[in-house]
Design a protein around this motif. Structure first.
Motif, short mmCIF file in Angstrom:
data_model
loop_
_atom_site.label_atom_id
_atom_site.label_comp_id
_atom_site.label_asym_id
_atom_site.label_seq_id
_atom_site.Cartn_x
_atom_site.Cartn_y
_atom_site.Cartn_z
N ILE A 29 2.85 3.50 24.04
CA ILE A 29 1.82 4.42 24.56
C ILE A 29 1.65 5.60 23.63
CG2 ILE A 29 1.26 6.04 26.42
CD1 ILE A 29 2.61 4.10 28.36
N ALA A 30 2.76 6.16 23.13
CA ALA A 30 2.68 7.31 22.22
C ALA A 30 1.94 6.95 20.95
CB ALA A 30 4.09 7.80 21.89
N VAL A 31 2.24 5.79 20.38
CA VAL A 31 1.54 5.34 19.17
C VAL A 31 0.06 5.13 19.48
CG1 VAL A 31 1.32 3.45 17.51
CG2 VAL A 31 3.59 4.32 18.12
N SER A 32 -0.23 4.56 20.65
CA SER A 32 -1.62 4.33 21.06
C SER A 32 -2.39 5.64 21.19
CB SER A 32 -1.66 3.57 22.39
OG SER A 32 -1.02 2.33 22.28
N LEU A 33 -1.75 6.65 21.77
CA LEU A 33 -2.42 7.94 21.94
C LEU A 33 -2.74 8.58 20.60
CD1 LEU A 33 -0.33 9.33 24.92
CD2 LEU A 33 -2.77 8.79 24.97
N VAL A 34 -1.86 8.39 19.64
CA VAL A 34 -2.12 8.92 18.29
C VAL A 34 -3.24 8.12 17.62
CG1 VAL A 34 -1.16 9.27 15.99
CG2 VAL A 34 0.21 9.83 18.01
N ALA A 35 -3.13 6.80 17.71
CA ALA A 35 -4.11 5.94 17.06
C ALA A 35 -5.51 6.10 17.66
CB ALA A 35 -3.66 4.48 17.15
N ARG A 36 -5.58 6.33 18.96
CA ARG A 36 -6.87 6.43 19.65
C ARG A 36 -7.10 7.86 20.15
NH1 ARG A 36 -10.14 2.89 18.03
NH2 ARG A 36 -11.46 3.91 19.60
N ARG A 37 -6.64 8.83 19.41
CA ARG A 37 -6.79 10.23 19.83
C ARG A 37 -8.25 10.63 19.99
NH1 ARG A 37 -4.83 9.78 14.83
NH2 ARG A 37 -5.96 10.67 13.05
N ASP A 38 -9.15 9.96 19.28
CA ASP A 38 -10.57 10.29 19.42
C ASP A 38 -11.12 9.84 20.77
OD1 ASP A 38 -10.57 11.39 16.90
OD2 ASP A 38 -11.38 9.61 15.91
N ASP A 39 -10.40 8.96 21.47
CA ASP A 39 -10.84 8.54 22.80
C ASP A 39 -10.53 9.59 23.86
OD1 ASP A 39 -11.72 6.15 21.76
OD2 ASP A 39 -9.99 4.98 22.45
N LEU A 40 -9.60 10.50 23.56
CA LEU A 40 -9.17 11.48 24.55
C LEU A 40 -10.25 12.53 24.79
CD1 LEU A 40 -5.46 12.05 23.42
CD2 LEU A 40 -6.31 10.60 25.28
N LEU A 41 -10.43 12.87 26.05
CA LEU A 41 -11.41 13.87 26.46
C LEU A 41 -10.63 15.11 26.91
CD1 LEU A 41 -13.68 11.45 28.54
CD2 LEU A 41 -14.00 12.18 26.16
N TRP A 42 -10.48 16.06 26.01
CA TRP A 42 -9.58 17.19 26.24
C TRP A 42 -10.04 18.13 27.33
CZ3 TRP A 42 -4.88 16.88 24.34
CH2 TRP A 42 -4.67 16.02 23.25
N GLU A 43 -11.33 18.06 27.66
CA GLU A 43 -11.83 18.93 28.72
C GLU A 43 -11.55 18.39 30.11
OE1 GLU A 43 -15.08 15.94 27.84
OE2 GLU A 43 -13.57 17.09 26.71
N ARG A 44 -11.10 17.15 30.22
CA ARG A 44 -10.84 16.54 31.52
C ARG A 44 -9.57 17.14 32.16
NH1 ARG A 44 -13.05 11.33 32.38
NH2 ARG A 44 -15.20 11.35 31.66
N PRO A 45 -9.57 17.34 33.47
CA PRO A 45 -8.41 17.97 34.14
C PRO A 45 -7.10 17.19 34.05
CG PRO A 45 -10.37 17.99 35.55
CD PRO A 45 -10.70 17.14 34.39
N LEU A 46 -7.17 15.87 33.90
CA LEU A 46 -5.94 15.08 33.90
C LEU A 46 -5.43 14.72 32.51
CD1 LEU A 46 -6.49 12.60 36.90
CD2 LEU A 46 -5.13 14.70 36.82
N THR A 47 -6.10 15.19 31.48
CA THR A 47 -5.65 14.87 30.12
C THR A 47 -4.30 15.49 29.83
OG1 THR A 47 -7.94 14.74 29.35
CG2 THR A 47 -6.22 14.97 27.66
N ALA A 48 -4.18 16.79 30.02
CA ALA A 48 -2.91 17.47 29.75
C ALA A 48 -1.79 16.97 30.67
CB ALA A 48 -3.08 18.98 29.88
N PRO A 49 -2.02 16.82 31.99
CA PRO A 49 -0.95 16.29 32.85
C PRO A 49 -0.50 14.89 32.46
CG PRO A 49 -2.60 17.39 34.18
CD PRO A 49 -3.16 17.32 32.80
N PHE A 50 -1.43 14.03 32.05
CA PHE A 50 -1.03 12.68 31.65
C PHE A 50 -0.16 12.73 30.40
CE2 PHE A 50 -1.78 8.91 28.97
CZ PHE A 50 -1.24 7.94 29.80
N LEU A 51 -0.57 13.50 29.41
CA LEU A 51 0.23 13.62 28.20
C LEU A 51 1.59 14.23 28.50
CD1 LEU A 51 -2.50 14.84 25.68
CD2 LEU A 51 -1.63 12.52 26.01
N ALA A 52 1.62 15.22 29.41
CA ALA A 52 2.89 15.84 29.78
C ALA A 52 3.79 14.84 30.50
CB ALA A 52 2.63 17.05 30.68
N LEU A 53 3.20 13.99 31.34
CA LEU A 53 3.99 12.98 32.06
C LEU A 53 4.61 11.99 31.08
CD1 LEU A 53 4.84 11.85 34.86
CD2 LEU A 53 2.77 10.43 34.78
#
Length: 286
Positions: free
Chosen positions: A234-258
């Motif tokens: 999952i960590a590698v996927s998040l780095v590889a697909r970081r452009d898919d992340l929507l940083w303004e979404r309320p659950l982005t930071a909590p998901f990454l923190a989890l």
């Protein structure tokens, strides 16, 4: 009439039945193929997998769960003691059962191809197989630690159960209210991919909550190894697909923190337990 020594056990004998081991081995090839397709060709998932998945981050998350599944089922095949793998089967039951329900709810969204036929067969039979194996294994767990074992501290078990409960709540929310979760999630989701994401999140929840009633490291060692592999993917996927992340979404930071909290907690506990286990074995052999 006896059903044979491979099909029954004495209560508390801790024997992993042959049926359990062979079922685990039979599942592995399907997971390997799914991982290869979802990681290597997510843009062709509609053709090579059961349904078109977009953006690729959703495909990567599902593939990451399958990576952990491969490690777990291979371990089940190699293992001989039931208590060392028992807490994984309820998690697989919930995950597979959720995906079966999701498939029926969104049947029209799936590709009418061979991969979907395999998908439908796998998820129609796996929940039944898991229930049957749990019944067959019955009371095989002696509820006692291995001769060389580590007791997981209560505070650590509670902390990991909290992480698991958080994942389980998020997973249930995605399964029950996918449209609502899709609006808040860290990347773009459809109702189908939201529910599939929810199914993935239940895995951590079911396993970790079992720690509240079982303090043996030997009962979670295999599962933690599988979960650490899944988290690494999952960590590698998040780095590889970081452009898919929507940083303004309320659950982005909590998901990454989890994800980060789970990786740190699992890794720290595994290192601590393995060091204590090694020390115990050295002392016993000396």
């Amino acid at each position: 009439m006896s059903t044979g020594r491979h099909r029954r056990h004495r209560p508390g004998d801790d024997r992993l039945l042959t049926a359990t081991r062979w079922t685990a081995l039979a599942i592995v090839p399907f997971l390997v193929i799914a991982v290869a397709v979802l990681f290597a060709a997510p843009d062709r998932s509609g053709e090579l997998f059961a349904w078109p998945i977009n953006p690729p981050m959703s495909a990567y998350l599902l593939a990451s769960a399958y990576v952990g599944g491969i490690a777990y089922f291979v371990a089940v095949w190699r293992e001989r003691r039931w208590h060392r793998v028992r807490h994984g089967l309820p998690a697989v039951l919930v995950f597979a059962g959720a995906l079966l329900v999701i498939t029926l709810l969104h049947f029209g969204r799936f590709s009418q191809n061979l991969p979907f036929a395999v998908w439908l067969t796998l998820y129609a039979t796996t929940p039944i197989a898991m229930v049957a194996l749990l019944v067959l294994q019955g009371g095989a767990d002696p509820r006692s630690p291995d001769p060389a074992d580590v007791t997981i501290p209560r505070w650590a078990r509670v902390a990991l159960a909290v992480i698991g409960l958080s994942a389980l709540c998020a997973g249930v929310a995605a399964l029950v209210a996918p449209a609502w979760v899709a609006e808040l999630w860290a990347w773009q989701l459809t109702e189908l991919t939201a529910r599939a994401t929810g199914a993935v999140l239940t895995l951590t929840g079911v396993v970790n909550l079992a720690m509240l009633r079982d303090e043996r490291w030997s009962a979670f060692r295999v599962l933690f190894g599988a979960q650490l592999l899944s988290l690494a993917a999952i960590a590698v996927s998040l780095v590889a697909r970081r452009d898919d992340l929507l940083w303004e979404r309320p659950l982005t930071a909590p998901f990454l923190a989890l994800v980060a909290a789970a990786a740190v907690a699992y890794g720290a506990l595994a290192v601590w337990a393995e060091r204590r286990l090694r020390t115990m074995r050295v002392a016993a052999s000396g």
